[in-house]
Design a protein around this motif. Sequence first.
Motif, mmCIF file in Angstrom:
data_model
loop_
_atom_site.group_PDB
_atom_site.id
_atom_site.type_symbol
_atom_site.label_atom_id
_atom_site.label_comp_id
_atom_site.label_asym_id
_atom_site.label_seq_id
_atom_site.Cartn_x
_atom_site.Cartn_y
_atom_site.Cartn_z
ATOM 1 N N PRO A 6 0.982 -1.389 0.428
ATOM 2 C CA PRO A 6 -0.118 -0.209 -0.239
ATOM 3 C C PRO A 6 0.863 1.373 0.066
ATOM 4 O O PRO A 6 0.250 1.630 -0.727
ATOM 5 N N SER A 7 1.695 1.292 0.525
ATOM 6 C CA SER A 7 3.072 2.288 0.682
ATOM 7 C C SER A 7 3.978 2.925 -0.282
ATOM 8 O O SER A 7 4.595 4.112 -1.040
ATOM 9 N N LYS A 8 4.414 1.680 -1.116
ATOM 10 C CA LYS A 8 4.453 1.592 -2.320
ATOM 11 C C LYS A 8 4.066 0.605 -3.797
ATOM 12 O O LYS A 8 4.653 -0.706 -3.640
ATOM 13 N N PRO A 9 3.213 0.804 -4.203
ATOM 14 C CA PRO A 9 2.092 -0.638 -4.719
ATOM 15 C C PRO A 9 2.817 -0.605 -6.099
ATOM 16 O O PRO A 9 4.083 0.169 -6.641
ATOM 17 N N GLY A 10 2.788 -1.578 -6.860
ATOM 18 C CA GLY A 10 4.103 -1.998 -8.475
ATOM 19 C C GLY A 10 2.865 -2.353 -8.947
ATOM 20 O O GLY A 10 1.707 -1.532 -9.173
ATOM 21 N N PRO A 11 3.390 -2.182 -10.242
ATOM 22 C CA PRO A 11 3.189 -2.478 -11.623
ATOM 23 C C PRO A 11 2.279 -2.995 -11.791
ATOM 24 O O PRO A 11 0.979 -2.710 -12.648
ATOM 25 N N GLY A 12 1.927 -3.945 -10.474
ATOM 26 C CA GLY A 12 0.482 -4.679 -11.285
ATOM 27 C C GLY A 12 -1.380 -4.512 -10.401
ATOM 28 O O GLY A 12 -1.777 -4.726 -10.503
ATOM 29 N N THR A 13 -0.690 -3.092 -9.159
ATOM 30 C CA THR A 13 -1.455 -2.731 -8.335
ATOM 31 C C THR A 13 -2.825 -2.458 -8.821
ATOM 32 O O THR A 13 -4.029 -3.013 -8.546
ATOM 33 N N TRP A 14 -2.759 -1.437 -9.701
ATOM 34 C CA TRP A 14 -4.077 -1.022 -10.138
ATOM 35 C C TRP A 14 -4.350 -2.412 -11.380
ATOM 36 O O TRP A 14 -6.298 -2.502 -11.069
ATOM 37 N N PRO A 15 -3.736 -3.216 -11.531
ATOM 38 C CA PRO A 15 -4.435 -4.072 -12.756
ATOM 39 C C PRO A 15 -5.337 -5.543 -12.286
ATOM 40 O O PRO A 15 -6.085 -5.480 -12.205
ATOM 41 N N ALA A 16 -4.907 -5.074 -10.479
ATOM 42 C CA ALA A 16 -5.419 -6.594 -10.006
ATOM 43 C C ALA A 16 -6.542 -5.644 -9.076
ATOM 44 O O ALA A 16 -7.812 -6.127 -8.902
ATOM 45 N N LEU A 17 -6.783 -4.531 -8.967
ATOM 46 C CA LEU A 17 -7.725 -4.266 -8.029
ATOM 47 C C LEU A 17 -8.862 -3.588 -9.445
ATOM 48 O O LEU A 17 -10.299 -4.524 -9.287
ATOM 49 N N VAL A 18 -8.907 -3.414 -10.700
ATOM 50 C CA VAL A 18 -9.974 -3.467 -11.767
ATOM 51 C C VAL A 18 -10.256 -5.088 -11.458
ATOM 52 O O VAL A 18 -11.389 -5.655 -12.521
ATOM 53 N N SER A 19 -9.498 -6.158 -11.812
ATOM 54 C CA SER A 19 -9.328 -7.416 -12.039
ATOM 55 C C SER A 19 -10.224 -8.312 -10.896
ATOM 56 O O SER A 19 -11.354 -8.801 -10.950
ATOM 57 N N ALA A 20 -9.890 -7.687 -9.093
ATOM 58 C CA ALA A 20 -10.639 -7.866 -8.209
ATOM 59 C C ALA A 20 -12.743 -7.211 -9.002
ATOM 60 O O ALA A 20 -13.507 -7.911 -8.086
ATOM 61 N N ALA A 21 -12.058 -6.098 -9.084
ATOM 62 C CA ALA A 21 -13.828 -5.340 -9.293
ATOM 63 C C ALA A 21 -14.412 -6.604 -10.499
ATOM 64 O O ALA A 21 -15.203 -6.627 -10.111
ATOM 65 N N LEU A 22 -13.567 -6.804 -11.444
ATOM 66 C CA LEU A 22 -14.392 -7.999 -12.318
ATOM 67 C C LEU A 22 -14.854 -8.841 -11.934
ATOM 68 O O LEU A 22 -15.815 -9.490 -12.336
ATOM 69 N N ILE A 23 -13.938 -9.574 -11.221
ATOM 70 C CA ILE A 23 -14.218 -11.256 -10.769
ATOM 71 C C ILE A 23 -15.820 -10.912 -9.588
ATOM 72 O O ILE A 23 -16.717 -11.126 -9.759
ATOM 73 N N ILE A 24 -15.452 -10.200 -8.751
ATOM 74 C CA ILE A 24 -16.785 -9.556 -7.765
ATOM 75 C C ILE A 24 -17.999 -9.044 -8.910
ATOM 76 O O ILE A 24 -18.942 -9.425 -8.619
ATOM 77 N N LEU A 25 -18.089 -8.193 -9.738
ATOM 78 C CA LEU A 25 -19.292 -7.679 -10.558
ATOM 79 C C LEU A 25 -19.204 -8.971 -11.530
ATOM 80 O O LEU A 25 -20.851 -9.482 -11.782
ATOM 81 N N GLY A 26 -18.744 -10.222 -12.141
ATOM 82 C CA GLY A 26 -19.018 -11.600 -12.714
ATOM 83 C C GLY A 26 -19.798 -12.178 -10.927
ATOM 84 O O GLY A 26 -21.006 -12.673 -11.972
ATOM 85 N N VAL A 27 -19.413 -12.635 -10.115
ATOM 86 C CA VAL A 27 -19.951 -12.669 -9.063
ATOM 87 C C VAL A 27 -21.606 -12.436 -9.076
ATOM 88 O O VAL A 27 -22.248 -13.312 -8.643
ATOM 89 N N PHE A 28 -21.369 -11.299 -8.547
ATOM 90 C CA PHE A 28 -23.111 -10.548 -8.356
ATOM 91 C C PHE A 28 -23.493 -10.711 -9.881
ATOM 92 O O PHE A 28 -24.964 -10.858 -9.396
ATOM 93 N N LEU A 29 -23.284 -10.624 -11.062
ATOM 94 C CA LEU A 29 -23.807 -11.177 -11.959
ATOM 95 C C LEU A 29 -25.184 -12.502 -11.962
ATOM 96 O O LEU A 29 -25.631 -12.946 -12.766
ATOM 97 N N ALA A 30 -23.881 -13.770 -11.623
ATOM 98 C CA ALA A 30 -24.576 -14.818 -11.787
ATOM 99 C C ALA A 30 -25.189 -14.889 -10.493
ATOM 100 O O ALA A 30 -26.391 -15.904 -11.118
ATOM 101 N N THR A 31 -25.613 -15.016 -9.653
ATOM 102 C CA THR A 31 -26.515 -14.189 -8.406
ATOM 103 C C THR A 31 -27.521 -14.032 -8.699
ATOM 104 O O THR A 31 -28.642 -14.383 -8.748
ATOM 105 N N ALA A 32 -27.402 -12.766 -9.698
ATOM 106 C CA ALA A 32 -28.407 -11.966 -9.920
ATOM 107 C C ALA A 32 -29.433 -12.604 -11.280
ATOM 108 O O ALA A 32 -29.900 -12.303 -11.312
#
Length: 168
Positions: A56-82
């Motif tokens: 968190p104090s020194k983000p790496g090059p994969g930080t933002w892609p990881a956050l966007v990827s996690a959001a995709l996974i969460i949204l996909g799970v939401f789509l599946a449940t709904a």
Amino acid sequence: MSTETPSTADEPSDDTSDDTRPPAAGTVTRLVTAAVVVVLGGAALAGAWNLGLGSPSKPGPGTWPALVSAALIILGVFLATAARRLDDAERFTRTSLLVIVAVGTMVAYVAVISVIGFEIPTVLLALFWLRVLGRESWRTSIVVSLGATCAFYALFVGALKVTIPHLF
């Protein structure tokens, strides 16, 4: 008294009388779409992990892609449940293939941009999207393609000094 036949789980009835609207997708299609979103998010998360997440104090090059990827996974799970409750998705039709063609041309664009610069691929991509996918006139397609490429050049190369391969 209605003479409509009841719909199946994958073929919901279309309550609208608008003939131009694509048919609604069924539960199976919505579940498959949700699974694709989760798988893409997982693949992107694996790629981000390989880039290095940092801290968190020194983000790496994969930080933002990881956050966007996690959001995709969460949204996909939401789509599946709904999936059973949602009814605003469209069924895949022949026109859905245009999205696949657009993504394919974008992949080709990314592949050649480092070889010949961004100007020629950008003009060709915009021209293809406008003329072939968008069915615009030749005049509009050419003018907008050249204009957009010039604007991107002025913005990214001229003003922002982004280090992208370019001819000039």
